[in-house]
Scaffold this active site. Structure first.
Site, PDB file in Angstrom:
ATOM      1  N   GLU A 156       0.821  -1.207   0.000  1.00 32.83           N
ATOM      2  CA  GLU A 156       0.000   0.000   0.000  1.00 32.83           C
ATOM      3  C   GLU A 156       0.856   1.259   0.000  1.00 32.83           C
ATOM      4  O   GLU A 156       0.568   2.211  -0.730  1.00 32.83           O
ATOM      5  CB  GLU A 156      -0.913   0.031   1.239  1.00 32.83           C
ATOM      6  CG  GLU A 156      -1.855  -1.140   1.340  1.00 32.83           C
ATOM      7  CD  GLU A 156      -1.326  -2.289   2.185  1.00 32.83           C
ATOM      8  OE1 GLU A 156      -2.137  -2.929   2.869  1.00 32.83           O
ATOM      9  OE2 GLU A 156      -0.099  -2.557   2.153  1.00 32.83           O
ATOM     10  N   CYS A 175      -0.330   1.151   7.320  1.00 36.81           N
ATOM     11  CA  CYS A 175      -0.894   1.422   5.998  1.00 36.81           C
ATOM     12  C   CYS A 175      -2.232   2.144   6.104  1.00 36.81           C
ATOM     13  O   CYS A 175      -2.513   3.041   5.304  1.00 36.81           O
ATOM     14  CB  CYS A 175      -1.027   0.125   5.206  1.00 36.81           C
ATOM     15  SG  CYS A 175       0.599  -0.577   4.789  1.00 36.81           S
TER      16      CYS A 175
END
Length: 149
Positions: free
Chosen positions: A56, A87
């Site tokens: 991510e 993330c």
């Protein structure tokens, strides 16, 4: 515009790239509000000796660099595994509007499993979440990887 399953298949293809470097096969893509792919990333922790190089984060860095803007308002992140707390924080800070993920992460997930950082009522940024898209296929990537370890 592509549907969630088609988008997740793209993220799965990206995830497979991680195995070439010995990283856990997690893949992420980012599309803008028009459905155009603007970022992609796979886990690069081992490849770069960087604990922040989750799929991510790599995809967010890729998209923000491409757009020359730290904000990804109106964009959607598609990722094969439920984001962790780090993330999820980066997703919120980059102002991503929607997250679609595949497999649940019962050990470190922060979008519904262990925590729900993105939908916490105290959170400043609200993010729409769709979970379990092609969950079995996404989980199989991880199962196969760890079985071979």
């Amino acid at each position: 515009m592509q549907n969630n399953e088609e988008l997740m298949r793209l993220a799965i293809d990206v995830a497979k790239s991680a195995t070439r470097t010995g990283d856990v096969p997690v893949g992420a893509i980012i599309i803008n509000s028009d459905g155009v792919l603007i970022g992609r990333g796979f886990n690069e922790r081992e490849a770069n000796n960087d604990p922040t190089a989750h799929a991510e984060i790599v995809a967010i860095r890729n998209a923000t660099s491409r757009l020359q803007n730290s904000r990804l308002d109106g964009c959607t992140l598609i990722v094969t595994l439920e984001p962790c707390a780090m993330c999820a924080g980066a997703i919120a800070q980059s102002r991503i509007s929607k997250v679609i993920f595949g497999a649940w992460d019962e050990k470190a997930g922060a979008v519904g499993s262990i925590w729900d950082v993105l939908r916490d009522p105290r959170s400043i940024f609200k993010v729409e979440v769709s979970a379990g898209v092609l969950e079995d296929e996404c989980a199989e990537l991880l199962t196969d990887f760890f079985r071979d370890k």
